[in-house]
Every structure is written in C-alpha cells, then in structure tokens.
Design a protein around this motif. Structure first.
Motif, short mmCIF file in Angstrom:
data_model
loop_
_atom_site.label_atom_id
_atom_site.label_comp_id
_atom_site.label_asym_id
_atom_site.label_seq_id
_atom_site.Cartn_x
_atom_site.Cartn_y
_atom_site.Cartn_z
N GLY A 31 -1.59 0.74 -3.12
CA GLY A 31 -2.19 2.00 -2.70
C GLY A 31 -2.73 2.79 -3.88
O GLY A 31 -3.83 3.36 -3.83
N HIS A 32 -1.97 2.83 -4.98
CA HIS A 32 -2.45 3.49 -6.20
C HIS A 32 -3.69 2.79 -6.75
O HIS A 32 -4.63 3.46 -7.21
N ARG A 33 -3.70 1.46 -6.71
CA ARG A 33 -4.86 0.72 -7.20
C ARG A 33 -6.09 1.04 -6.36
O ARG A 33 -7.19 1.23 -6.90
N PHE A 34 -5.93 1.08 -5.06
CA PHE A 34 -7.05 1.37 -4.16
C PHE A 34 -7.61 2.76 -4.44
O PHE A 34 -8.83 2.96 -4.55
N LEU B 204 0.83 -1.21 0.00
CA LEU B 204 0.00 0.00 0.00
C LEU B 204 0.86 1.26 0.00
O LEU B 204 0.43 2.30 -0.49
N LEU B 205 2.06 1.15 0.55
CA LEU B 205 3.00 2.26 0.56
C LEU B 205 4.31 1.84 -0.08
O LEU B 205 4.65 0.66 -0.12
N ASP B 206 5.04 2.84 -0.57
CA ASP B 206 6.40 2.65 -1.03
C ASP B 206 7.24 3.70 -0.31
O ASP B 206 6.70 4.60 0.37
N ARG B 207 8.56 3.63 -0.45
CA ARG B 207 9.40 4.54 0.33
C ARG B 207 10.77 4.71 -0.33
O ARG B 207 11.20 3.88 -1.13
N PHE B 208 11.43 5.82 0.02
CA PHE B 208 12.81 6.05 -0.37
C PHE B 208 13.44 6.96 0.68
O PHE B 208 12.75 7.63 1.45
N ARG B 209 14.75 6.96 0.73
CA ARG B 209 15.46 7.88 1.61
C ARG B 209 16.87 8.12 1.08
O ARG B 209 17.33 7.41 0.20
N PHE B 210 17.51 9.14 1.63
CA PHE B 210 18.82 9.55 1.17
C PHE B 210 19.84 9.45 2.28
O PHE B 210 19.50 9.53 3.47
#
Length: 260
Positions: free
Chosen positions: A60-63, A36-42
């Motif tokens: 999440g995008h589909r929902f 439902l979520l995705d993530r990134f960090r630096f």
C-alpha cells in the motif's frame, strides 16, 4: 484514506464504505493478504480483543508513493511506521479526530443533500493554513449551504486554558485574510462542555466563532452550541467565511478557499 489519516478501525471502515460488516471484514482480509494493508489490535481488559486497527501495508505504501511521486519505501520503514502508530501515546486522540470525519462521511452516505467535500488531517491542514494546527479541517455541505470548519478533538486530558489558547492562532489567520471558519471543540462530556463555555466567556478572540458539542451527538445534527448563545444549531447553520486575498502571492483553491 489511510494515506491521509494513518489508521482506521474496522468499525470506521465499515461506516465509511460498506453496508454489511461481514463484507467489510472479508475485503479487509483480502487486502491484508495482498500486503496493501497492515493491522494491529490490543487486548481488552477482562478478556477479548479490541477491533483491528488498519494501516497501509508495504504494498500500500509502495502504491501511494508511486501515485504521488514520492520515494519508494522499504518493507522495514513500512513496518516501523505501523509499529510507531501502535505505540503512539496519542492514538486515542488521533482516532477521536478521525471519528468526527467518519461520522460526517457516514451521514452523507445516507443523505443525498449532504456532502463532506473536503476532509483533511492535521498535517495537511497545518501545511496549507499556517499558523493554525487543528486536529482536522473540512468543507461540509447540506441543502446548498457549505461550511468550513476547524476541528479541535478533545479527550479531556488538557486544561481548559490550553484549549482556549489555541484560538489565538485562528484569530491570527483571520487577520491575514484567511478563512474565518468556526472552531469546533468536540468534547467527551457535557460537564466538560459547560466548563469550557464558562471559561471562554470574555476570553474568546474577536472574529473567531467557536461552537461545542459532545461525542454523543452526530456532528451533522443540531448539537452545536455557539459560545455566547443558548440555542444549538446544525453544523451547516454555523457562520463560515472563506477569507480574502491579502498578498500578491495569495490565492484560492478550486473551492474558492484562501490558501496562504
């Protein structure tokens, strides 16, 4: 919230919805594993990592697509959207604008007499209130008073003349009968604020209220300095006019606010 604002950090989600940070982290991890979520960090200079930046994942995008009758995305387009956000040169500006709403929302969580009843990003605001393109728009209520606002989140990268030129569009909207909400310049430093006030003297379009504050002040508190005044006021103390109908196809929304 992520569908509207695209990306939120762990700190921001904690402030919006949770009391315990550990509970927030566990919940985000569960939603990530569900897709439902995705993530990134630096990486941080000198070692370590910045907080996670969270976006909608494929599920999440589909929902959200199903909820709003939009075409169903593919896993590839969902992943590309996250990658574009992580590479967006304006990411800092986007998160700064979002932080403004986060602080108001967090303030309202602990103050029963306050409410952020509307919190829109730039895209939604521009689609509804052409020709203005603020970084955000909201309706803030406190102690029975409701104030609309246009947010201009400044990171210090633009010349003052470019900031001032944005006011012409707000004046044009007001002339059409649109809302006369205060334009809020949220600024990184006191020096930047002082220079902007000096620049706007005699240059502010008629009928446009402008106030400034710095990141160090809470947006709900008495940190707003109207251009031309010397006394800072609370956000709820700024002038606000919801506008009037000026054309046959104009209307008001459920809050009595002029639309188009």
């Amino acid at each position: 919230m992520l569908d509207d604002h695209q990306v939120l950090t762990t700190d921001q989600i904690h402030a919006l919805f949770f009391l315990a940070r550990r509970t927030c982290q566990i919940r985000l991890g569960e939603l990530y594993r569900l897709g439902l979520l995705d993530r990134f960090r630096f990486a941080r200079d000198g070692g370590g990592s910045q907080p996670w930046h969270w976006t909608l994942g494929y599920n999440g995008h589909r929902f959200q697509a199903a909820a709003h009758n939009r075409p169903e995305p593919t896993a590839r387009t969902s992943r590309q959207q996250m990658q574009r956000l992580s590479a967006n040169p304006n990411l800092t500006h986007l998160l700064t604008a979002t932080e403004f709403g986060v602080r108001l929302w967090a303030y309202a969580r602990s103050h029963p007499a306050a409410e952020l009843s509307r919190w829109w990003p730039e895209t939604k605001t521009a689609a509804r209130f052409s020709p203005v393109t603020p970084d955000g728009h909201g309706l803030w209520s406190e102690d029975g008073t409701t104030v609309g606002y246009w947010l201009e989140a400044d990171t210090g990268s633009e010349p003052l003349g470019k900031l001032a030129a944005k006011l012409d569009k707000y004046a044009a909207l007001a002339r059409k009968g649109g809302p006369r909400y205060p334009v809020l310049f949220w600024l990184p430093t006191e020096d930047r604020e002082e220079h902007l006030h000096a620049y706007l003297r005699g240059r502010r379009p008629e009928g446009v209220a402008v106030a400034t504050a710095t990141y160090s002040s809470d947006p709900a508190d008495a940190g707003w300095l109207p251009v031309g005044d010397t006394q800072r006021v609370r956000l709820a103390g700024l002038p606000s006019d919801h506008g009037r109908v000026v054309a046959a196809n104009s209307n008001y929304d459920e809050n009595g606010v002029f639309l188009t």
